[in-house]
Design a protein around this motif. Structure first.
Motif, PDB file in Angstrom:
ATOM      1  N   GLU A   1      -7.158  -4.063   3.052  1.00  0.00           N
ATOM      2  CA  GLU A   1      -6.031  -3.536   3.806  1.00  0.00           C
ATOM      3  C   GLU A   1      -5.539  -4.545   4.858  1.00  0.00           C
ATOM      4  OE1 GLU A   1      -6.776   0.192   5.549  1.00  0.00           O
ATOM      5  OE2 GLU A   1      -7.043   1.270   3.645  1.00  0.00           O
ATOM      6  N   ALA A   2      -4.205  -4.588   4.964  1.00  0.00           N
ATOM      7  CA  ALA A   2      -3.548  -5.384   6.009  1.00  0.00           C
ATOM      8  C   ALA A   2      -2.387  -4.562   6.559  1.00  0.00           C
ATOM      9  CB  ALA A   2      -3.034  -6.709   5.444  1.00  0.00           C
ATOM     10  N   ASN A   3      -2.344  -4.388   7.878  1.00  0.00           N
ATOM     11  CA  ASN A   3      -1.314  -3.585   8.533  1.00  0.00           C
ATOM     12  C   ASN A   3      -0.389  -4.489   9.362  1.00  0.00           C
ATOM     13  OD1 ASN A   3      -2.382  -1.109   7.571  1.00  0.00           O
ATOM     14  ND2 ASN A   3      -3.969  -1.210   9.163  1.00  0.00           N
ATOM     15  N   VAL A   4       0.904  -4.220   9.266  1.00  0.00           N
ATOM     16  CA  VAL A   4       1.901  -4.987  10.011  1.00  0.00           C
ATOM     17  C   VAL A   4       2.797  -4.000  10.759  1.00  0.00           C
ATOM     18  CG1 VAL A   4       3.832  -6.603   9.913  1.00  0.00           C
ATOM     19  CG2 VAL A   4       1.904  -6.864   8.333  1.00  0.00           C
ATOM     20  N   THR A   5       2.884  -4.184  12.070  1.00  0.00           N
ATOM     21  CA  THR A   5       3.776  -3.375  12.908  1.00  0.00           C
ATOM     22  C   THR A   5       4.998  -4.217  13.256  1.00  0.00           C
ATOM     23  OG1 THR A   5       1.916  -2.134  13.818  1.00  0.00           O
ATOM     24  CG2 THR A   5       4.002  -2.076  15.038  1.00  0.00           C
ATOM     25  N   VAL A   6       6.163  -3.710  12.881  1.00  0.00           N
ATOM     26  CA  VAL A   6       7.411  -4.442  13.117  1.00  0.00           C
ATOM     27  C   VAL A   6       8.225  -3.684  14.160  1.00  0.00           C
ATOM     28  CG1 VAL A   6       9.520  -5.376  12.103  1.00  0.00           C
ATOM     29  CG2 VAL A   6       7.413  -5.303  10.752  1.00  0.00           C
ATOM     30  N   GLN A   7       8.531  -4.350  15.272  1.00  0.00           N
ATOM     31  CA  GLN A   7       9.377  -3.785  16.321  1.00  0.00           C
ATOM     32  C   GLN A   7      10.734  -4.483  16.256  1.00  0.00           C
ATOM     33  OE1 GLN A   7       8.721  -1.230  18.624  1.00  0.00           O
ATOM     34  NE2 GLN A   7      10.941  -1.459  18.975  1.00  0.00           N
ATOM     35  N   VAL A   8      11.795  -3.729  15.900  1.00  0.00           N
ATOM     36  CA  VAL A   8      13.139  -4.290  15.724  1.00  0.00           C
ATOM     37  C   VAL A   8      13.979  -3.970  16.954  1.00  0.00           C
ATOM     38  CG1 VAL A   8      15.199  -4.330  14.272  1.00  0.00           C
ATOM     39  CG2 VAL A   8      12.950  -3.989  13.228  1.00  0.00           C
ATOM     40  N   ASN A   9      14.529  -4.995  17.560  1.00  0.00           N
ATOM     41  CA  ASN A   9      15.409  -4.851  18.725  1.00  0.00           C
ATOM     42  C   ASN A   9      16.732  -5.547  18.416  1.00  0.00           C
ATOM     43  OD1 ASN A   9      13.254  -3.658  20.233  1.00  0.00           O
ATOM     44  ND2 ASN A   9      12.484  -5.714  20.677  1.00  0.00           N
ATOM     45  N   THR A  10      17.813  -4.791  18.437  1.00  0.00           N
ATOM     46  CA  THR A  10      19.141  -5.369  18.198  1.00  0.00           C
ATOM     47  C   THR A  10      19.725  -5.859  19.511  1.00  0.00           C
ATOM     48  OG1 THR A  10      19.515  -3.922  16.311  1.00  0.00           O
ATOM     49  CG2 THR A  10      21.461  -4.936  17.316  1.00  0.00           C
ATOM     50  N   LEU A  11      20.152  -7.105  19.514  1.00  0.00           N
ATOM     51  CA  LEU A  11      20.717  -7.719  20.702  1.00  0.00           C
ATOM     52  C   LEU A  11      22.238  -7.650  20.655  1.00  0.00           C
ATOM     53  CD1 LEU A  11      18.510 -10.937  20.790  1.00  0.00           C
ATOM     54  CD2 LEU A  11      18.211  -8.907  22.201  1.00  0.00           C
ATOM     55  N   ASP A  12      22.823  -7.615  21.823  1.00  0.00           N
ATOM     56  CA  ASP A  12      24.268  -7.739  21.944  1.00  0.00           C
ATOM     57  C   ASP A  12      24.625  -9.218  21.775  1.00  0.00           C
ATOM     58  OD1 ASP A  12      26.946  -8.012  22.888  1.00  0.00           O
ATOM     59  OD2 ASP A  12      26.712  -6.124  23.968  1.00  0.00           O
TER      60      ASP A  12
ATOM     61  N   ASP B   1      17.192  -0.257  14.680  1.00  0.00           N
ATOM     62  CA  ASP B   1      16.167  -0.482  15.687  1.00  0.00           C
ATOM     63  C   ASP B   1      15.050   0.541  15.546  1.00  0.00           C
ATOM     64  OD1 ASP B   1      17.829  -2.414  16.506  1.00  0.00           O
ATOM     65  OD2 ASP B   1      18.108  -1.702  18.549  1.00  0.00           O
ATOM     66  N   GLY B   2      13.863   0.111  15.913  1.00  0.00           N
ATOM     67  CA  GLY B   2      12.733   1.034  15.905  1.00  0.00           C
ATOM     68  C   GLY B   2      11.437   0.325  15.608  1.00  0.00           C
ATOM     69  N   ARG B   3      10.406   1.134  15.490  1.00  0.00           N
ATOM     70  CA  ARG B   3       9.068   0.609  15.227  1.00  0.00           C
ATOM     71  C   ARG B   3       8.669   1.028  13.811  1.00  0.00           C
ATOM     72  NH1 ARG B   3       4.735  -0.792  18.655  1.00  0.00           N
ATOM     73  NH2 ARG B   3       2.666  -0.522  17.746  1.00  0.00           N
ATOM     74  N   TYR B   4       8.215   0.098  13.024  1.00  0.00           N
ATOM     75  CA  TYR B   4       7.885   0.343  11.623  1.00  0.00           C
ATOM     76  C   TYR B   4       6.427  -0.060  11.381  1.00  0.00           C
ATOM     77  CZ  TYR B   4      12.967   0.581  11.163  1.00  0.00           C
ATOM     78  OH  TYR B   4      14.296   0.897  11.323  1.00  0.00           O
ATOM     79  N   GLU B   5       5.672   0.856  10.746  1.00  0.00           N
ATOM     80  CA  GLU B   5       4.282   0.607  10.397  1.00  0.00           C
ATOM     81  C   GLU B   5       4.219   0.337   8.901  1.00  0.00           C
ATOM     82  OE1 GLU B   5       1.994   0.279  12.543  1.00  0.00           O
ATOM     83  OE2 GLU B   5       2.978   1.101  14.320  1.00  0.00           O
TER      84      GLU B   5
ATOM     85  N   ARG C   1       0.846  -1.199   0.000  1.00  0.00           N
ATOM     86  CA  ARG C   1       0.000   0.000   0.000  1.00  0.00           C
ATOM     87  C   ARG C   1       0.875   1.240   0.000  1.00  0.00           C
ATOM     88  NH1 ARG C   1      -2.901  -1.070   4.184  1.00  0.00           N
ATOM     89  NH2 ARG C   1      -2.327   0.572   5.651  1.00  0.00           N
ATOM     90  N   HIS C   2       1.957   1.212   0.796  1.00  0.00           N
ATOM     91  CA  HIS C   2       3.005   2.233   0.735  1.00  0.00           C
ATOM     92  C   HIS C   2       4.311   1.531   1.117  1.00  0.00           C
ATOM     93  CE1 HIS C   2       2.478   2.377   5.139  1.00  0.00           C
ATOM     94  NE2 HIS C   2       1.174   2.503   4.873  1.00  0.00           N
ATOM     95  N   HIS C   3       5.229   1.516   0.161  1.00  0.00           N
ATOM     96  CA  HIS C   3       6.454   0.726   0.329  1.00  0.00           C
ATOM     97  C   HIS C   3       7.355   1.328   1.404  1.00  0.00           C
ATOM     98  CE1 HIS C   3      10.497  -0.841  -0.605  1.00  0.00           C
ATOM     99  NE2 HIS C   3       9.832  -1.952  -0.926  1.00  0.00           N
ATOM    100  N   GLN C   4       7.957   0.457   2.204  1.00  0.00           N
ATOM    101  CA  GLN C   4       8.872   0.859   3.273  1.00  0.00           C
ATOM    102  C   GLN C   4      10.260   0.315   2.950  1.00  0.00           C
ATOM    103  OE1 GLN C   4       8.222   2.657   6.192  1.00  0.00           O
ATOM    104  NE2 GLN C   4      10.431   2.616   6.501  1.00  0.00           N
ATOM    105  N   PRO C   5      11.277   1.202   2.830  1.00  0.00           N
ATOM    106  CA  PRO C   5      12.634   0.702   2.544  1.00  0.00           C
ATOM    107  C   PRO C   5      13.108  -0.255   3.644  1.00  0.00           C
ATOM    108  CG  PRO C   5      12.507   3.080   2.232  1.00  0.00           C
ATOM    109  CD  PRO C   5      11.214   2.681   2.873  1.00  0.00           C
ATOM    110  N   GLY C   6      13.856  -1.263   3.217  1.00  0.00           N
ATOM    111  CA  GLY C   6      14.390  -2.236   4.162  1.00  0.00           C
ATOM    112  C   GLY C   6      13.516  -3.455   4.328  1.00  0.00           C
TER     113      GLY C   6
END
Length: 1737
Positions: free
Chosen positions: A775-786, A755-759, A732-737
């Motif tokens: 419509e389908a919505n996906v929320t992606v929460q990225v957490n980088t681990l040590d 890291d961050g939250r992506y809609e 619906r709207h392209h998100q880089p990455g």
């Protein structure tokens, strides 16, 4: 060529000749002819003369008119040919001139012919004399070079160039290899010169030097001999060809008997005066002690040695050593040694070493085995021993024989003629008989005085050599399967013939014959049924009943009980097929299934068909409304079939799965019925529209994985779930990455997404339904681990499906996963941060219950896994799901691929990305784990469980960075160019700052709050990592307690760690070590059933001293050993040197193995200890499990331990017992056994040893003296070197220890060897192939070795080692003795005693092999290495040449050793690329920046390293960076290089008021005295300066030294400006020791006290204006002098002992060291300590 051209040339030539010659009637073509002819040529045509005539055809006649007087030439008159008639000689005439005439008629013409003779080399040179001889004096070095022969010339008959000669010389003393020759000849005139002084005498000289002078003309040559004779001078002393001569003489030889003739040689000329005339004398003769007379005499001319006394006595003196002197006529002397061996005469009677022998002999010894060796003492060596048992001397004399022992100590070997049997009543009684020996052979029984007797009392000791015997070993029974538990089945009775039939027989059931534990046997042999029988599971049982006696090792007999189980109708029918069916939705009414039934009961007894089947009336309403069931009685061959009908079409969106309950019954009596369930799956049709939906994806990743990350599928709400192929997906709207697969809806993410939250928004279309762009919505929460947190994660196994774990529940509003994280944060931290999810994965095929593994991590908690395990029950209650395991994984079978993975080390930022969890390697795998639950998904790195770990003692991880901190217990990590280094607090141990001692407060009982069901144990306990699941395990621990009953170690199930329903699974493995009435008790179960090991030692371990317990299981045996069978504590204090201790020889003692060691066989099915939980030390954290789970005889309720535990090792690895442990009522350390806590200060280099009440200080290796403040002096071993030592004490036969320090680059060599007499037994420390090893040889067993094979110690650095043996058990420890630096072999079999030969049995640096008395080979030569501070059995042994004797021994022989451990400079002629420089590393080097410097980022400079970045100062100390190095300013209460040492003064006992007043008065007086002294010194220095200024022009220059006057009187204290010791040959100070305009003074403890000594010291003192070089030179000189008086030198810079010095090698007299050394006995003014540290830094 053209013919016309040829004609023209001929015409022109003719014209020119005519023009030149003229036109006389006759004329020669040339006026002068020249020709050359070699001399000695015969009959040769020289040339042809031609003449022209004017009249053609007129004849011409030729002739020689002049010059041929000798008739040498012939001219043919007609042809004009001039020929040679005789050979010509160049040496006679070099040229001939002939005048020739040509006549034609009357006309004449003349010409001249010149015949030149060419020289030929036809004369060889010739010397007038064939021999030239001269004489000179040997060794004459005056006026060299000088002429010794002038007329060595030759003549040559040739006169030309071949007559010029050149000369050369060859022969003796002429060298062509570059060496300087002894002779030379003038090449022009042949004069012979001598260039060097000559030696006439052998072995390198010669009386006549033979030369050959060659003369050559270039082609021909000739030679003449030259003889140079040397006149002898007396420059050689006589010598003996063999330095040591061995002779022998019988002990009954009369006076004047010849012993040996010695002959000396003299290389001087015997014809020259008396230079070689030798006379003999005795310089060192043997003297008879009784008369004082000389024993031997020598003939001065012949050298014949004779006896001067009659009748030598070999038993008194076996060997004489005399020194013979040979003197020549010039007074030169040579010495030799004659060793006279006194040959034996059998003149001493024999005797037995004991008057009576009492023997306890095992009945297991066969007749060919020796029962005992009856040793005989006889000083003679020419004995011919013969033994016999005196006939009729006592009971059983005829059953024994005595034979001479072959080799070793003389004695007779007692053997039995027939086998001994304790069960024989006659043998059970003791035997007593007499044994005789004679030293005169078999015929010597009648020789008076040569027969000795002894009595032998022999008792036969019972051995467990008979199996128990059953009265009946087979019983058959038939039982119905409903036989009630508790029924007595039968009784087996067994008797053991051993112990006179009084043996105790125990009965056991073989575990593999009763896997379900349905039977039991009691102590009387009665077999009981304790479980329920089930014919359907096992129709027969073959039970093996063991009768086990109480012998060691126990013996077993087997009886068999065969049980046949008959059927009872106890099983209802079940659905045979089908159990599940699939029905398409909306398909109308139909037959769903025809069901066949089965029954496990015996149909032959009517316990089966015909079956009945009907729909359960209790079925849900929607089931009864949907289905109907009929019964076809004739179906399945009359057994009955159930028919299930669907009343109408089914709808998947209403019910995806339907469970149809059916009531089934059989025809047995009584009839049984049950409810069976038919599962109906409704197949989906795409008959529902989709609606918009939202989804949340949580991603846990780290950037170093570098692969695309899967996120699951885009989700829309659709009741249909089999229509994925009908859907298409788009952005619906392209998100880089992020990437979308349009056909499947699979969503992926690039690895570099921050890291961050992506809609994200998508559109989903389903053309079959006519729906587009839903419509389908996906929320992606990225957490980088040590990566460190990832590999440190702890696995939790949840009994729930993975989708259920991550799916948000509608009622709770949260997911199981989120509740788990919150519960862990609350219970573990009490805060909301720190705990993170790493990964979630579904476990397949483990159990029938769905299970999910969740990996959690927390970087801020050290013992995170133990905390989760401790709170597991509470966490299960909090999340509503049972947590089956915490920190437990199942290892994969070791195939080739897994083995490669396990050994493939992955590193990120210097960190190894794998970890050992519950005995398995867990590592990061490839890819990610994705759990997609539609509305939510969790993505994390994939964790792989590989093969087992912890069993092979792998090489420790080489940390290259300090993140994470590898240092334990508050240690500070410093990164260096070679890795990391830990700065450890006080009382920690080793390179990683481990705490090896822990105190437990005991206690017990129960307390409310926390724990399981609100109850927890309140006693002391601590959790350490689990024992690895290995087939071979060696566990050792040392305990200190007063209380005889307590738990020591536990690994197994407890109520806090066992999940409900898993008790039996968890109970498969168990280890329990406890004390019962002061004796160790071990309960061990490795999965095959429990065994118990009980040791009834002769002493109690609850005696408040340290005791060691070893537990070993391998090769299907388990073993427990106490104190390594020493019979007492291993921590006894050392014996002080005294005359009694030096002369006393402790008799060898052999421990009683029955009281210190117990062994038991493990069941065949035993595998490994795999408890899945920690090793609990000191007590249980939770109430113990029921003893019925593990088959133990008694409930597990031992009280908590009260006391101290130390040195807990598992497979050689020291377990850290420090502050990071999960524990209760326990703490690191042991105050009762701590010297500092008991007012005993061991100094910087001392270690506290002993037990409460007997504490003592032991100096660390490398230190000695009071307070352990004096460094020891090492010894360098050169090629073919060794030291032989003699001990003044006798080491115990059962135990021997060797401690020392060493450094070497060599990969082979022997450090120390300790042997028995004649080298029969030995105990040595060696370097073999670069690895350190110990070798033990106890005859007759083959030698055994123990090595540190996983580490190389030949690196040129100092290493400290301790090698200890207890009997045949060996231990080897190097440096901190942890991991790969420790190895042990506890094998107590065979001979255990090694009786050290304290006079001849100690060698250091190699073992010499002797030929006669001369050394000709060194075996296992340890050369180019150093050894320091050798201790044997805890006693300091001398190391020559610095120390030749101590109270415990002395050096008797030494060869090829040097004092110190120096090395030639390694950086000579070594160039390194800029900016690096050569760094000397003792006999090696490398290119680097040097200590305290690092290479800059540009790689162009070496910059100072700021070590303060690593915060090396502990306890709040302040760090000041220096160049190089750093300095710590310590707060009040702490001292040391890193402020790691607590001030001793704070722990010292308080003094009384009177004592304080006295101290103050004396300190005041001392202060006034010092002030007066300093004032006097100041005045004297001022006077000296004024005096020096007046003489400045005469005595001082800018580049010269200043010598102070030496006419002063010695003072009370000699204050001298000293320089710190050097490190690696460089000054340890890099700046002027004049700090802040304050002269640093140090009191010289070795000051001279006499005026003469003071003047001598002053005369050697020179102070350089720069204050550097000369001060260091004097300091080194002073230290060398001090070492000769027993005070050692400071260590070199690369010595490990430098850690004792301030600032990388500053003087021990620096202010901070003074403060440390004086802190226990002096109080300083407030702030003085801080000022001192500031000044020094």
């Amino acid at each position: 060529m053209d013919p016309a051209r040829i004609l023209q040339i001929i015409t022109n030539s003719t014209w020119m000749v005519t023009k030149l010659v003229g036109s006389d009637p006759v004329e020669f073509d040339q006026r002068e002819y020249v020709t050359e002819v070699p001399e000695n040529t015969t009959h040769d045509l020289l040339l042809r003369l031609t003449a022209r005539v004017q009249v053609p055809g007129e004849a011409v006649e030729y002739r020689i008119t002049k010059g041929n007087d000798e008739g040498l030439f012939y001219l043919d008159p007609r042809s004009g040919r001039l020929a040679l008639l005789q050979p010509l000689d160049y040496e006679r005439t070099q040229q001939y001139t002939l005048l020739v005439e040509a006549r034609a008629g009357e006309a004449r013409s003349e010409a001249r012919v010149l015949v030149k003779v060419e020289d030929q080399n036809d004369h060889a040179p010739v010397f007038p004399r064939s021999l030239h001889e001269t004489q000179i004096t040997e060794e004459d070095d005056r006026h060299l070079p000088k002429v010794i022969l002038k007329q060595v010339t030759a003549v040559d008959g040739d006169a030309g160039q071949y007559g010029r000669l050149t000369y050369s010389v060859t022969g003796d003393g002429i060298y062509n290899n570059g060496s300087r020759s002894c002779f030379a000849v003038d090449p022009v005139n042949g004069t012979v010169h001598v260039l060097r002084p000559l030696d006439r005498d052998p072995p390198n000289g010669q009386a006549q030097w033979r030369l050959q002078v060659t003369a050559t003309d270039g082609q021909l040559e000739t030679q003449t001999d030259v003889r140079v004779n040397l006149k002898d001078i007396n420059d050689n002393a006589p010598y003996f060809p063999s330095h040591t001569v061995i002779a022998s003489v019988s002990e009954d030889t009369p006076k004047g008997a010849s012993v040996v003739q010695v002959v000396a040689r003299d290389h001087d000329d015997p014809l020259e005066a008396d230079n070689a005339r030798v006379t003999y004398s005795l310089e060192k003769n043997a003297v008879d002690e009784s008369s004082g007379s000389a024993i031997f005499n020598i003939d001065s001319q012949l050298g014949l040695i004779t006896t001067e006394l009659c009748c030598l006595d070999r038993e008194k003196t076996q060997r004489y050593t005399i020194q013979v002197v040979a003197t020549d006529g010039g007074g030169l002397k040579g010495t030799g040694t004659v060793v006279v061996e006194v040959e034996d005469v059998n003149d001493v009677p024999p005797r037995f070493s004991r008057p009576e022998w009492t023997l306890d002999v095992s009945e297991s010894l066969t007749p060919d085995q020796v029962l005992a060796t009856l040793t005989v003492v006889d000083q003679d060596v020419s004995n011919n021993f013969f033994y016999r048992v005196v006939p009729g001397s006592g009971d059983g004399w005829q059953m024994f024989v005595v034979e001479e022992r072959s080799g070793g100590v003389p004695g007779g070997e007692l053997r039995a003629v027939e086998p001994l049997d304790y069960e024989d009543p006659q043998h059970r009684q003791e035997f007593r008989f007499q044994v005789q020996v004679t030293d005169m052979g078999e015929e010597g029984w009648g020789v008076v005085g040569h027969v000795a007797e002894t009595w032998v009392t022999l008792r036969v000791v019972d051995v467990n050599d008979n199996d128990p015997v059953f009265s009946e070993d087979l019983t058959r029974l038939t039982l119905p399967e409903d036989t009630p538990p508790g029924t007595l089945l039968t009784t087996f009775t067994a008797l053991d013939p051993d112990h006179g039939g009084q043996s105790l027989v125990q009965y056991k059931i073989a575990k593999n014959s009763d896997p379900a534990r349905q039977f039991s046997v009691d102590g009387s042999g009665a077999v009981w049924l304790v479980g329920s029988l089930d014919r359907e599971t096992a129709a027969t049982h073959s039970l093996l009943v063991w009768a086990v006696d109480d012998g060691v090792p126990p013996r077993t007999a087997t009886a068999t009980l065969n049980v046949k189980v008959t059927d009872v109708n106890d099983n209802p029918p079940f659905l045979a097929e089908p159990r599940e069916v699939v029905v398409e939705e909306n398909s109308g009414a139909q037959v769903v299934a025809r069901l066949r039934l089965g029954d496990p009961d015996d149909w032959r007894q009517g316990h089966g068909p015909p079956f009945t089947l009907a729909l359960d009336p209790r079925a849900p309403h929607h089931v009864t409304h949907t289905f109907t069931v009929t019964h076809d009685k004739g179906g399945d061959e009359g057994r009955g079939v159930g028919v299930v009908w669907a009343r109408a079409g089914l709808d998947r969106e209403e019910h995806r799965l339907l469970l149809v309950p059916l009531v089934v019954g059989d025809a047995g009596w009584p009839p049984l019925s049950a409810t069976a369930t038919l599962t109906v799956h409704v197949a989906d049709l795409n008959d529902n529209p989709m609606t918009p939906a939202a989804k949340t994806v949580t991603v846990h990743t780290f950037q170093h994985q570098g692969v695309a990350i899967p996120l699951g599928k885009v989700y829309v709400s659709d009741p249909d779930d089999w229509d994925s192929a009908d859907k298409t997906y788009s952005w619906r709207h392209h998100q880089p990455g992020f990437l979308l697969h349009t056909a499947t809806g699979a969503l992926t993410m690039t690895p570099d997404t921050p890291d961050g939250r992506y809609e994200l928004g998508f559109k989903v279309s389903d053309p079959t339904q006519g729906q587009m762009d839903i419509e389908a919505n996906v929320t992606v929460q990225v957490n980088t681990l040590d990566p460190r947190d990832v590999i440190a994660a702890t696995p939790l196994t949840l009994e729930a499906d993975s989708h259920r774990v991550v799916r948000q529940e509608e009622q709770a509003g949260t997911s199981i996963l989120s509740r788990l994280v919150m519960a862990v944060r609350v219970l573990v931290e009490g805060s909301g941060e720190g705990v993170q999810v790493v990964s979630v994965e579904q476990l397949e095929g483990h159990t029938t219950i769905p299970t999910t593994r969740v990996w959690l991590t927390s970087s801020r908690i050290a013992n995170f896994d133990h905390l989760l395990m401790y709170r597991k029950y509470e966490l299960s209650q909090a999340i509503g799901v049972n947590i089956r395991d915490v920190g437990v994984v199942n290892c994969h079978q070791a195939n080739k691929e897994d083995t490669q993975k396990a050994h493939l080390t992955v590193h990120v930022a210097g960190r190894e990305l794998r970890r050992c969890i519950s005995g398995c390697w867990a590592a990061l795998g490839k890819g990610f784990s994705v759990v997609d639950a539609n509305t939510s998904a969790v993505v994390g790195p994939r964790m792989e469980v590989l093969t087992t770990c912890g069993c092979d003692n792998p090489t420790p991880v080489h940390h290259t960075t300090c993140t994470p901190n590898p240092c334990l217990n508050g240690g500070r990590c410093m990164a260096t160019s070679t890795g990391t280094r830990c700065i450890c607090p006080h009382h920690t141990w080793g390179s990683r700052c481990k705490m090896v001692t822990r105190h437990f407060e005991g206690g017990g009982g129960q307390d409310s709050g926390g724990g399981i069901n609100g109850v927890t144990s309140v006693g002391g306990w601590a959790w350490v990592p689990p024992i690895p699941p290995c087939t071979k395990v060696h566990l050792s621990v040392e305990v200190l307690t007063r209380y005889g009953t307590a738990m020591l170690l536990y690994s197994g199930p407890d109520h806090g760690m066992v999940s409900p329903g898993n008790e039996l699974v968890a109970a498969n493995s168990l280890l329990l070590l406890e004390l019962r009435q002061g004796h160790p008790y071990l309960l061990l179960d490795l999965g095959g059933g429990p065994i118990t090991l009980i040791l009834n030692a002769s002493y109690s371990l609850a005696d408040n001293t340290w005791h060691r317990i070893d537990i070993i299981w391998k090769d299907k045996t388990a073993e427990m050993i106490v104190d390594v069978c020493t019979g007492g504590s291993l921590d006894d204090p050392p014996t002080p040197p005294s005359s009694s201790s030096q002369n006393h020889s402790a008799p060898p003692t052999h421990p009683n193995a029955h009281t210190c060691r117990v062994i038991a066989r493990l069941p065949r099915s035993a595998n490994v200890l795999n408890t899945g939980g920690p090793l609990q030390v000191g007590g249980l954290a939770h109430p113990p499990p029921s003893h019925t789970l593990h088959g133990g005889p008694l409930p597990l309720r031992p009280p908590h331990f009260r006391g101290c535990i130390r040195n807990l090792r598992v497979n050689g690895q020291l377990v850290d017992l420090g502050s990071r442990l999960l524990s209760h009522a326990s703490s690191p350390g042991c105050p009762a056994a701590d010297c500092l806590s008991n007012s005993l200060y061991c100094g910087l280099h001392g270690r506290c040893q002993g037990s409460p009440g007997s504490l003592w200080c032991e100096c660390q290796l490398g230190w000695t003296g009071p307070g352990c403040t004096t460094p020891t002096m090492p010894t360098t071993f050169l090629l073919n070197s060794y030291v032989k030592l003699a001990l003044s004490f006798t080491p115990l036969g059962y135990t021997t220890s060797i401690s020392l320090r060493f450094r070497t680059w060599r990969r082979t060599g022997q450090l120390v060897v300790v042997t028995s007499q004649h080298g029969r037994d030995s105990w040595s420390v060696e370097v073999m192939g670069g690895h350190l090893c110990v070798m033990l040889r106890l005859q007759p067993r083959p030698p055994t070795s123990l090595c540190l094979s996983r580490t190389s110690l030949t690196d040129g650095r100092w290493h400290s080692l301790t090698a200890t043996r207890y009997g045949s058990a060996t231990f080897l420890m190097v440096d901190d003795g942890d991991g790969n630096l420790y190895n042990a072999s506890v094998v107590l079999e065979g001979r255990q005693l090694l009786e050290v030969d304290k006079q001849e049995g100690i060698h250091i640096g190699g073992s010499p092999e002797f030929l006669d008395v001369s050394v000709f080979n060194i075996h296992k030569d340890y050369f180019d290495g150093c050894i320091d501070d050798l201790r044997i059995s805890g006693h300091g042994i001398p190391l020559p040449p610095a120390v030749n004797s101590t109270a415990w021994g002395q050096a008797s022989v030494l060869k090829g050793v040097e004092q110190g451990c120096g090395a030639p400079p390694a950086c000579v002629n070594v160039s390194c690329r800029t900016p690096l420089s050569c760094v000397d590393t003792w006999r090696s080097y490398h290119c680097g920046c040097g200590k305290g410097h690092v290479l800059s980022s540009s790689q162009t400079t070496c910059d100072d390293e700021d070590e303060c970045v690593w915060q090396p100062c502990l306890n709040g100390g302040s760090c000041f960076n220096t160049q190089p190095g750093y300095v710590c300013a310590c707060p009040v209460g702490f001292s040391g290089q890193h402020c790691h040492l607590p001030d001793v003064g704070e722990t010292s006992p308080k003094l009384s008021l009177a004592a304080l007043v006295a101290i103050v008065v004396w300190c005041t007086f001392l202060l006034l005295l010092i002030c007066a002294f300093l004032l006097h010194q100041h005045q004297r220095r001022s006077a000296l300066r004024r005096g020096a200024a007046n003489d400045k022009d005469d005595n001082v220059s800018s580049k010269e030294q200043v010598s102070p006057p030496c006419n002063h009187t010695p003072n009370l204290l000699e204050l001298q400006l000293l320089k710190p010791p050097k490190a690696n040959g460089q000054p340890a100070w890099t700046k002027n020791p004049n700090i802040a305009n304050v002269d640093v003074l140090q009191v010289d403890a070795a000051s001279e006290t006499s005026s003469m000594e003071g003047q001598r010291l002053c005369s050697t003192l020179a102070v350089s204006p720069e204050g550097d070089k000369d001060v260091g030179t004097f300091e080194a000189r002073k230290q060398n002098g001090a070492s000769k008086r027993g005070v050692g030198n400071p260590p070199t810079g690369d010595d490990l002992r430098n850690y004792a010095y301030e600032g990388d090698g500053s003087s021990p007299g620096s202010l901070s060291s003074c403060l440390e050394s004086c802190s226990g006995s002096a109080n300083f003014l407030g702030g003085f300590r801080e000022v001192a540290h500031m000044l020094e830094s």
